[in-house]
Write a protein that holds these residues in place. Structure first.
Motif, PDB file in Angstrom:
ATOM      1  N   PRO A  76      -9.870 -44.017 -15.282  1.00  9.77           N
ATOM      2  CA  PRO A  76      -8.435 -44.099 -15.013  1.00  9.77           C
ATOM      3  C   PRO A  76      -7.662 -42.901 -15.529  1.00  9.77           C
ATOM      4  CG  PRO A  76      -8.979 -45.397 -16.930  1.00  9.77           C
ATOM      5  CD  PRO A  76     -10.290 -44.913 -16.361  1.00  9.77           C
ATOM      6  N   LEU A  77      -6.461 -42.757 -14.980  1.00  9.29           N
ATOM      7  CA  LEU A  77      -5.440 -41.930 -15.611  1.00  9.29           C
ATOM      8  C   LEU A  77      -4.817 -42.771 -16.710  1.00  9.29           C
ATOM      9  CD1 LEU A  77      -3.258 -39.702 -15.946  1.00  9.29           C
ATOM     10  CD2 LEU A  77      -2.013 -40.819 -14.059  1.00  9.29           C
ATOM     11  N   ASP A 115      -7.334 -46.435 -11.193  1.00 10.38           N
ATOM     12  CA  ASP A 115      -6.479 -47.195 -12.099  1.00 10.38           C
ATOM     13  C   ASP A 115      -5.543 -46.251 -12.863  1.00 10.38           C
ATOM     14  OD1 ASP A 115      -7.838 -49.436 -11.327  1.00 10.38           O
ATOM     15  OD2 ASP A 115      -8.704 -49.872 -13.297  1.00 10.38           O
ATOM     16  N   VAL A 116      -4.336 -46.734 -13.109  1.00 13.64           N
ATOM     17  CA  VAL A 116      -3.392 -46.035 -13.979  1.00 13.64           C
ATOM     18  C   VAL A 116      -3.122 -46.955 -15.161  1.00 13.64           C
ATOM     19  CG1 VAL A 116      -1.076 -45.075 -14.214  1.00 13.64           C
ATOM     20  CG2 VAL A 116      -2.369 -44.755 -12.076  1.00 13.64           C
ATOM     21  N   THR A 117      -3.434 -46.490 -16.361  1.00 10.37           N
ATOM     22  CA  THR A 117      -3.351 -47.329 -17.557  1.00 10.37           C
ATOM     23  C   THR A 117      -2.334 -46.764 -18.529  1.00 10.37           C
ATOM     24  OG1 THR A 117      -5.644 -48.090 -17.359  1.00 10.37           O
ATOM     25  CG2 THR A 117      -4.632 -48.235 -19.536  1.00 10.37           C
ATOM     26  N   VAL A 118      -1.385 -47.595 -18.913  1.00  8.58           N
ATOM     27  CA  VAL A 118      -0.429 -47.256 -19.970  1.00  8.58           C
ATOM     28  C   VAL A 118      -0.990 -47.760 -21.282  1.00  8.58           C
ATOM     29  CG1 VAL A 118       1.899 -47.650 -20.860  1.00  8.58           C
ATOM     30  CG2 VAL A 118       1.531 -47.344 -18.397  1.00  8.58           C
ATOM     31  N   ALA A 402       1.599 -38.654 -10.123  1.00  5.78           N
ATOM     32  CA  ALA A 402       1.456 -38.822  -8.674  1.00  5.78           C
ATOM     33  C   ALA A 402       0.471 -37.812  -8.097  1.00  5.78           C
ATOM     34  CB  ALA A 402       2.816 -38.693  -7.996  1.00  5.78           C
ATOM     35  N   GLY A 403       0.537 -36.591  -8.577  1.00  7.00           N
ATOM     36  CA  GLY A 403      -0.390 -35.560  -8.095  1.00  7.00           C
ATOM     37  C   GLY A 403      -1.836 -35.865  -8.431  1.00  7.00           C
ATOM     38  N   LEU A 404      -2.039 -36.612  -9.507  1.00 11.34           N
ATOM     39  CA  LEU A 404      -3.392 -36.918  -9.942  1.00 11.34           C
ATOM     40  C   LEU A 404      -3.977 -38.159  -9.268  1.00 11.34           C
ATOM     41  CD1 LEU A 404      -3.017 -36.319 -13.792  1.00 11.34           C
ATOM     42  CD2 LEU A 404      -4.186 -34.815 -12.166  1.00 11.34           C
ATOM     43  N   VAL A 405      -3.115 -39.116  -8.899  1.00 11.68           N
ATOM     44  CA  VAL A 405      -3.656 -40.399  -8.414  1.00 11.68           C
ATOM     45  C   VAL A 405      -3.224 -40.774  -7.004  1.00 11.68           C
ATOM     46  CG1 VAL A 405      -3.824 -41.287 -10.761  1.00 11.68           C
ATOM     47  CG2 VAL A 405      -1.784 -41.810  -9.397  1.00 11.68           C
ATOM     48  N   LEU A 406      -2.242 -40.073  -6.450  1.00  6.07           N
ATOM     49  CA  LEU A 406      -1.838 -40.374  -5.075  1.00  6.07           C
ATOM     50  C   LEU A 406      -2.416 -39.392  -4.082  1.00  6.07           C
ATOM     51  CD1 LEU A 406       1.902 -41.461  -5.410  1.00  6.07           C
ATOM     52  CD2 LEU A 406      -0.168 -42.866  -5.462  1.00  6.07           C
ATOM     53  N   GLU A 407      -3.162 -38.422  -4.583  1.00  5.75           N
ATOM     54  CA  GLU A 407      -3.865 -37.462  -3.753  1.00  5.75           C
ATOM     55  C   GLU A 407      -5.350 -37.540  -4.088  1.00  5.75           C
ATOM     56  OE1 GLU A 407      -0.121 -34.284  -3.893  1.00  5.75           O
ATOM     57  OE2 GLU A 407      -2.094 -33.764  -4.701  1.00  5.75           O
TER      58      GLU A 407
END
Length: 410
Positions: A76-77, A115-118, A402-407
């Motif tokens: 994940p990011l 996945d994007v994790t905070v 966004a640049g890392l996970v939407l592309e």
């Protein structure tokens, strides 16, 4: 699709979080694994649930809120910081990073590729339990979990006991193993220094973190009657400490104009006006961006302690030995490009303070985004960040995310 953060929502959340542990002077006392942090977890978990994020925790007491991606097998990011504060802390240190990360994740507007994790790391500050950054150190394998769990606060409560109480308050939250692969790590934070404000730059592209070493030193002498014991016969722990401190500041504190040497904690026993001090405990904080200078200065401090202790003895315990690190050039370039695209002035800056990102840098591409704080003040009740700067930092973070996970992943 470009993310668009809700600046008002972010600011309102920051102010709501600051009510937990609020102090009369406008600051916050929400120390690690305290009831206040438990309350903060409840609030942040609820905000994450509103955004479709799944909560989890681990044996070190780190909190994770995950927005599911299309391919959940990809690492994940991870974005975030910490929720704990100093005893007289401010509203923004740590909290800005967690809530900016939450806002960035919530603003993506599409299912991410991964996945994007905070994350909210456990005990970054180290004010209740020492040393700090326990959660990120345990996650990265820098410090054994058993050592962390055994640490105690001033009242004798151990991390293990406080952590058990925290986890008991959230029985339904899934537990995950300690540590997992990370694709990218981003940490937003207030600068905690005056440079960005002086340069009128709302965005700092953090190049790295200067190295840090800390020690606890215990000087052991002998009690004696202040009126009857001859000066020549005394084993005065305070006198030995005074000799050590004087030599340390003269010889190490003047190594160059960049070095930072602090003795920030001193405890003396029995601390009575008519008794020769028998025991004195103090802690040293040493920082420098050049690891060779830092190592040499640290060795000299230990020599000076041993040299000036007699007729007392001194026990030297190393608490933190964190060398300087650099952040990923590719992510730094992404931050610069995002700031330019959004019309925010940005500049490279070295972090003088330590952050959890230090421990993520060896694990994956990692970077930090700084925003200014008024007069460079932090770890104080009057710590302040302008709403426009808070929004700018979160917007840049969201653009990079966004640049890392939407592309497609590079």
């Amino acid at each position: 699709m470009k993310p668009r953060i809700d600046a008002d929502r972010l600011w309102q959340r920051l102010m709501a979080l600051a009510e937990i542990g609020a102090l009369p002077g406008g600051g916050v006392d929400r120390q690690a694994l305290s009831p206040g942090e438990t309350e903060a977890w409840r609030l942040v978990i609820a905000w994450g649930a509103d955004a479709g994020m799944e909560p989890s925790t681990d044996p070190a007491g780190n909190l994770f809120l995950t927005l599911p991606g299309r391919d959940r097998a990809l690492p994940p990011l991870v974005m975030g910081s910490h929720l704990d504060t100093q005893p007289t802390g401010g509203k923004f240190d740590g909290a800005f990073g967690v809530l900016a990360a939450l806002e960035a994740a919530q603003s993506l507007g599409a299912i991410p590729a991964r996945d994007v994790t905070v994350v909210a790391w456990m005990n970054e500050e180290g004010s209740r339990f020492a040393p700090g950054m326990m959660g990120s150190e345990a996650f990265a394998g820098v410090r054994p979990l058993d050592d962390i769990l055994a640490a105690g606060d001033a009242a004798g409560t151990t991390v293990a006991e406080a952590l058990a109480a925290l986890h008991a308050a959230f029985p339904a939250i899934p537990r995950r193993p300690l540590g997992f692969p990370i694709g990218f790590y981003l940490e937003p934070h207030i600068e905690q220094g005056p440079v960005l404000e002086q340069r009128h730059a709302p965005i700092g592209i953090v190049t790295g973190i200067q190295g840090k070493k800390t020690w606890e030193m215990v000087v052991q002498g002998q009690e004696g009657h202040a009126g009857t014991l001859d000066m020549a016969d005394r084993h005065d722990a305070l006198a030995a400490f005074a000799r050590m401190a004087d030599a340390m500041f003269r010889e190490v504190g003047t190594t160059d104009s960049i070095i930072k040497l602090t003795i920030g904690l001193v405890r003396m026993e029995p601390n009575a006006p008519s008794v020769v001090p028998a025991r004195l405990t103090f802690r040293i904080d040493l920082r420098h961006p050049d690891n060779a200078v830092l190592d040499a200065a640290g060795e000299r401090l230990e020599v000076l302690a041993a040299t000036h202790a007699p007729p007392c003895t001194v026990q030297v315990r190393r608490l933190v030995d964190a060398p300087s690190n650099d952040f990923d050039p590719g992510l730094r370039a992404c931050i610069a490009a995002a700031a330019e695209a959004l019309g925010h002035a940005a500049m490279p800056i070295l972090s003088a303070a330590g952050h959890d990102a230090r421990h993520m840098a060896p694990l994956c591409p990692a970077a930090m985004i700084f925003i200014p704080c008024r007069d460079g003040v932090s770890h104080a009740e009057h710590e302040w960040a302008e709403p426009a700067h808070v929004a700018a930092g979160a917007a840049v973070l969201a653009e990079v995310a966004a640049g890392l996970v939407l592309e497609p992943a590079a």
